[in-house]
Every structure is written in C-alpha cells, then in structure tokens.
Design a protein around this motif. Structure first.
Motif, PDB file in Angstrom:
ATOM      1  N   GLY A  89       0.782  -1.237   0.000  1.00 31.94           N
ATOM      2  CA  GLY A  89       0.000   0.000   0.000  1.00 31.94           C
ATOM      3  C   GLY A  89       0.808   1.278   0.000  1.00 31.94           C
ATOM      4  N   LYS A  90       2.106   1.187  -0.205  1.00 37.44           N
ATOM      5  CA  LYS A  90       2.950   2.387  -0.165  1.00 37.44           C
ATOM      6  C   LYS A  90       3.101   3.082  -1.509  1.00 37.44           C
ATOM      7  CE  LYS A  90       5.636   1.029   3.828  1.00 37.44           C
ATOM      8  NZ  LYS A  90       6.967   0.755   4.355  1.00 37.44           N
ATOM      9  N   LEU A  91       2.736   2.426  -2.606  1.00 36.15           N
ATOM     10  CA  LEU A  91       2.894   3.020  -3.927  1.00 36.15           C
ATOM     11  C   LEU A  91       1.611   3.703  -4.387  1.00 36.15           C
ATOM     12  CD1 LEU A  91       4.833   0.219  -5.839  1.00 36.15           C
ATOM     13  CD2 LEU A  91       5.767   2.266  -4.737  1.00 36.15           C
ATOM     14  N   ALA A  92       1.779   4.801  -5.098  1.00 30.99           N
ATOM     15  CA  ALA A  92       0.640   5.508  -5.688  1.00 30.99           C
ATOM     16  C   ALA A  92       1.084   6.144  -6.999  1.00 30.99           C
ATOM     17  CB  ALA A  92       0.104   6.571  -4.736  1.00 30.99           C
ATOM     18  N   TYR A  93       0.193   6.171  -7.954  1.00 33.56           N
ATOM     19  CA  TYR A  93       0.478   6.811  -9.243  1.00 33.56           C
ATOM     20  C   TYR A  93      -0.296   8.116  -9.371  1.00 33.56           C
ATOM     21  CZ  TYR A  93       3.227   3.573 -12.101  1.00 33.56           C
ATOM     22  OH  TYR A  93       4.237   2.822 -12.644  1.00 33.56           O
ATOM     23  N   LEU A  94       0.310   9.047 -10.077  1.00 39.55           N
ATOM     24  CA  LEU A  94      -0.338  10.262 -10.552  1.00 39.55           C
ATOM     25  C   LEU A  94      -0.302  10.198 -12.066  1.00 39.55           C
ATOM     26  CD1 LEU A  94       1.568  12.867  -8.334  1.00 39.55           C
ATOM     27  CD2 LEU A  94      -0.743  11.998  -7.954  1.00 39.55           C
ATOM     28  N   CYS A  95      -1.412  10.474 -12.710  1.00 38.08           N
ATOM     29  CA  CYS A  95      -1.488  10.435 -14.171  1.00 38.08           C
ATOM     30  C   CYS A  95      -1.659  11.863 -14.692  1.00 38.08           C
ATOM     31  CB  CYS A  95      -2.679   9.582 -14.607  1.00 38.08           C
ATOM     32  SG  CYS A  95      -2.915   9.529 -16.389  1.00 38.08           S
ATOM     33  N   GLN A  96      -0.753  12.255 -15.587  1.00 38.33           N
ATOM     34  CA  GLN A  96      -0.839  13.573 -16.216  1.00 38.33           C
ATOM     35  C   GLN A  96      -1.070  13.367 -17.711  1.00 38.33           C
ATOM     36  OE1 GLN A  96       3.089  14.819 -15.085  1.00 38.33           O
ATOM     37  NE2 GLN A  96       2.432  15.587 -13.091  1.00 38.33           N
ATOM     38  N   ILE A  97      -2.262  13.677 -18.170  1.00 36.69           N
ATOM     39  CA  ILE A  97      -2.609  13.500 -19.579  1.00 36.69           C
ATOM     40  C   ILE A  97      -2.219  14.764 -20.332  1.00 36.69           C
ATOM     41  CG2 ILE A  97      -4.482  13.123 -21.232  1.00 36.69           C
ATOM     42  CD1 ILE A  97      -5.966  11.660 -18.926  1.00 36.69           C
ATOM     43  N   HIS A  98      -1.440  14.578 -21.401  1.00 33.92           N
ATOM     44  CA  HIS A  98      -1.005  15.716 -22.204  1.00 33.92           C
ATOM     45  C   HIS A  98      -1.853  15.902 -23.454  1.00 33.92           C
ATOM     46  CE1 HIS A  98       2.420  15.811 -19.576  1.00 33.92           C
ATOM     47  NE2 HIS A  98       2.769  14.598 -19.938  1.00 33.92           N
ATOM     48  N   GLU A  99      -2.321  14.796 -24.006  1.00 38.21           N
ATOM     49  CA  GLU A  99      -3.023  14.889 -25.282  1.00 38.21           C
ATOM     50  C   GLU A  99      -3.816  13.606 -25.508  1.00 38.21           C
ATOM     51  OE1 GLU A  99      -1.582  15.820 -29.842  1.00 38.21           O
ATOM     52  OE2 GLU A  99      -0.167  14.819 -28.516  1.00 38.21           O
ATOM     53  N   ILE A 100      -5.013  13.781 -26.031  1.00 38.51           N
ATOM     54  CA  ILE A 100      -5.816  12.633 -26.463  1.00 38.51           C
ATOM     55  C   ILE A 100      -6.341  12.948 -27.860  1.00 38.51           C
ATOM     56  CG2 ILE A 100      -7.860  11.207 -26.065  1.00 38.51           C
ATOM     57  CD1 ILE A 100      -7.622  11.804 -23.094  1.00 38.51           C
ATOM     58  N   LEU A 101      -6.046  12.060 -28.796  1.00 37.30           N
ATOM     59  CA  LEU A 101      -6.560  12.188 -30.151  1.00 37.30           C
ATOM     60  C   LEU A 101      -7.445  10.975 -30.418  1.00 37.30           C
ATOM     61  CD1 LEU A 101      -3.253  13.166 -32.007  1.00 37.30           C
ATOM     62  CD2 LEU A 101      -5.090  14.689 -31.254  1.00 37.30           C
ATOM     63  N   VAL A 102      -8.695  11.224 -30.754  1.00 37.11           N
ATOM     64  CA  VAL A 102      -9.655  10.143 -30.986  1.00 37.11           C
ATOM     65  C   VAL A 102     -10.084  10.167 -32.447  1.00 37.11           C
ATOM     66  CG1 VAL A 102     -11.908   9.187 -30.354  1.00 37.11           C
ATOM     67  CG2 VAL A 102     -10.517  10.343 -28.623  1.00 37.11           C
ATOM     68  N   SER A 103     -10.131   8.990 -33.042  1.00 39.18           N
ATOM     69  CA  SER A 103     -10.634   8.848 -34.406  1.00 39.18           C
ATOM     70  C   SER A 103     -11.414   7.540 -34.486  1.00 39.18           C
ATOM     71  CB  SER A 103      -9.485   8.848 -35.413  1.00 39.18           C
ATOM     72  OG  SER A 103      -9.996   8.731 -36.727  1.00 39.18           O
ATOM     73  N   GLY A 104     -12.723   7.652 -34.449  1.00 44.41           N
ATOM     74  CA  GLY A 104     -13.559   6.461 -34.502  1.00 44.41           C
ATOM     75  C   GLY A 104     -13.355   5.594 -33.273  1.00 44.41           C
ATOM     76  N   ASP A 105     -12.958   4.334 -33.492  1.00 45.68           N
ATOM     77  CA  ASP A 105     -12.775   3.382 -32.390  1.00 45.68           C
ATOM     78  C   ASP A 105     -11.325   3.276 -31.926  1.00 45.68           C
ATOM     79  OD1 ASP A 105     -15.455   2.784 -32.290  1.00 45.68           O
ATOM     80  OD2 ASP A 105     -15.302   1.073 -33.646  1.00 45.68           O
ATOM     81  N   LEU A 106     -10.475   4.190 -32.374  1.00 50.92           N
ATOM     82  CA  LEU A 106      -9.072   4.218 -31.950  1.00 50.92           C
ATOM     83  C   LEU A 106      -8.739   5.575 -31.359  1.00 50.92           C
ATOM     84  CD1 LEU A 106      -7.276   2.496 -34.968  1.00 50.92           C
ATOM     85  CD2 LEU A 106      -7.677   1.528 -32.701  1.00 50.92           C
ATOM     86  N   ALA A 107      -7.809   5.568 -30.415  1.00 52.66           N
ATOM     87  CA  ALA A 107      -7.370   6.829 -29.817  1.00 52.66           C
ATOM     88  C   ALA A 107      -5.917   6.694 -29.385  1.00 52.66           C
ATOM     89  CB  ALA A 107      -8.246   7.191 -28.621  1.00 52.66           C
ATOM     90  N   MET A 108      -5.216   7.823 -29.393  1.00 53.17           N
ATOM     91  CA  MET A 108      -3.841   7.897 -28.932  1.00 53.17           C
ATOM     92  C   MET A 108      -3.817   8.829 -27.740  1.00 53.17           C
ATOM     93  SD  MET A 108      -0.931   9.956 -28.684  1.00 53.17           S
ATOM     94  CE  MET A 108      -1.561  11.350 -29.558  1.00 53.17           C
ATOM     95  N   VAL A 109      -3.121   8.398 -26.682  1.00 54.19           N
ATOM     96  CA  VAL A 109      -2.995   9.229 -25.484  1.00 54.19           C
ATOM     97  C   VAL A 109      -1.517   9.390 -25.177  1.00 54.19           C
ATOM     98  CG1 VAL A 109      -3.570   9.448 -23.032  1.00 54.19           C
ATOM     99  CG2 VAL A 109      -5.167   8.312 -24.580  1.00 54.19           C
ATOM    100  N   ARG A 110      -1.091  10.638 -25.050  1.00 55.67           N
ATOM    101  CA  ARG A 110       0.272  10.956 -24.615  1.00 55.67           C
ATOM    102  C   ARG A 110       0.164  11.385 -23.164  1.00 55.67           C
ATOM    103  NH1 ARG A 110       3.518  15.050 -24.947  1.00 55.67           N
ATOM    104  NH2 ARG A 110       1.901  16.452 -25.663  1.00 55.67           N
ATOM    105  N   LEU A 111       0.970  10.754 -22.286  1.00 51.10           N
ATOM    106  CA  LEU A 111       0.805  11.016 -20.862  1.00 51.10           C
ATOM    107  C   LEU A 111       2.103  10.786 -20.097  1.00 51.10           C
ATOM    108  CD1 LEU A 111      -1.337   8.045 -19.484  1.00 51.10           C
ATOM    109  CD2 LEU A 111      -0.018   7.996 -21.560  1.00 51.10           C
ATOM    110  N   THR A 112       2.080  11.236 -18.846  1.00 50.82           N
ATOM    111  CA  THR A 112       3.190  11.023 -17.917  1.00 50.82           C
ATOM    112  C   THR A 112       2.624  10.337 -16.685  1.00 50.82           C
ATOM    113  OG1 THR A 112       4.283  13.047 -18.662  1.00 50.82           O
ATOM    114  CG2 THR A 112       4.991  12.145 -16.539  1.00 50.82           C
TER     115      THR A 112
END
Length: 161
Positions: A89-112
């Motif tokens: 229980g000592k680990l935790a994540y933070l998600c930083q989304i930089h960009e989401i590109l969606v086209s139909g049923d596919l998407a690209m996410v750039r994140l940290t």
C-alpha cells in the motif's frame, strides 16, 4: 442564379457537415470515456486492486517499456500484481494526460505517470508514455498498445517541449 448555386451547394454539403459534427461529438465522448478509464485505473492501483487495474488492458495487449521485457496482458498484469503485493500500500500513481486524439474506435494518449511513495508523496519514478486505446466490441475503451520510458526527475525540459 448565384442564390440557387449557393442553395445547391449547401444542400450537397449538409450531410457531410452533419457527419463531421456527429464525429466530433463521438470523439469528445471517446475522450471523456478514456479520461474516466485512466482515472479509474489510477484509483484502482492506488488502492492496491490488481484485478481492477488489469481491466484497462485489451486481451491482445502489446507493450514496450524501457528496462522491461516486451509484454502482453498476462505479463503486464503480473508485474502490476507483484509490485502492488510487494509495496504493502505504499505506492501511488499520478497520471498527467497531455493529449488525447480520438478517431472512430481508436485513440492515442500521450501522458506522464509519476510513481510516488506514501505517505510523503516522494516521487520514485517518472515515465513518459503513449497509449493506443481501442473501443472493444463491448463499447469499453481499453489499451491495446503502449510504450513507456523513464525520464530523469531532475531533467530540464528541452527547448520547444
């Protein structure tokens, strides 16, 4: 004559413009669903729920993470479960989304992803990544492919970034 030409052109373009508006609405809905999926994954990881973290990944997942062997869903889920079991229980994540590109049923996410240690929130690692999401037959967005690489915590961003 000009008025008639404009009217004909408007009638010809109307279905195309309506489709573009519908697609844009669908893409916005896809982006919102993906943001929600990433938030749910982060919450599941942070509470130590290995099974729930695995739900984000498609059955045919392929991954490339610097410093780790190429992975499929079973390998990625096993690494997550092992890390969660070891961390008590000592680990935790933070998600930083930089960009989401969606086209139909596919998407690209750039994140940290920033991995921290509780209770002080000390950053243990920072990974830049790119995820390819696919809307599966059940309508749920899942990661089908992803790549991640660690970056130095103290590294200054290069010009233009």
């Amino acid at each position: 004559m000009l008025r008639r030409a404009v009217l004909v052109l408007a009638l010809l373009l109307a279905p195309t413009l309506a489709h573009a508006e519908d697609q844009s609405a669908a893409d916005r809905a896809g982006e919102a669903a993906i943001r929600a999926r990433l938030a749910a994954w982060t919450e599941a990881f942070n509470r130590g729920d290995a099974a729930a973290t695995c739900d984000l990944f498609a059955d045919d997942l392929k991954s490339a993470v610097q410093g780790a062997p190429a992975g499929d869903k079973a390998a990625v889920c096993a690494r997550i479960a092992k890390a969660l079991a070891k961390s008590a229980g000592k680990l935790a994540y933070l998600c930083q989304i930089h960009e989401i590109l969606v086209s139909g049923d596919l998407a690209m996410v750039r994140l940290t992803w920033v991995l921290t240690e509780r209770p002080d929130g000390k950053a243990l690692s920072r990974d830049e990544g790119m995820d390819i999401f696919r809307r599966d037959a059940d309508g749920i967005w899942r990661i089908a492919r992803f790549m991640a690489f660690p970056v130095d915590q103290n590294e200054h961003a290069a010009p233009g970034k």
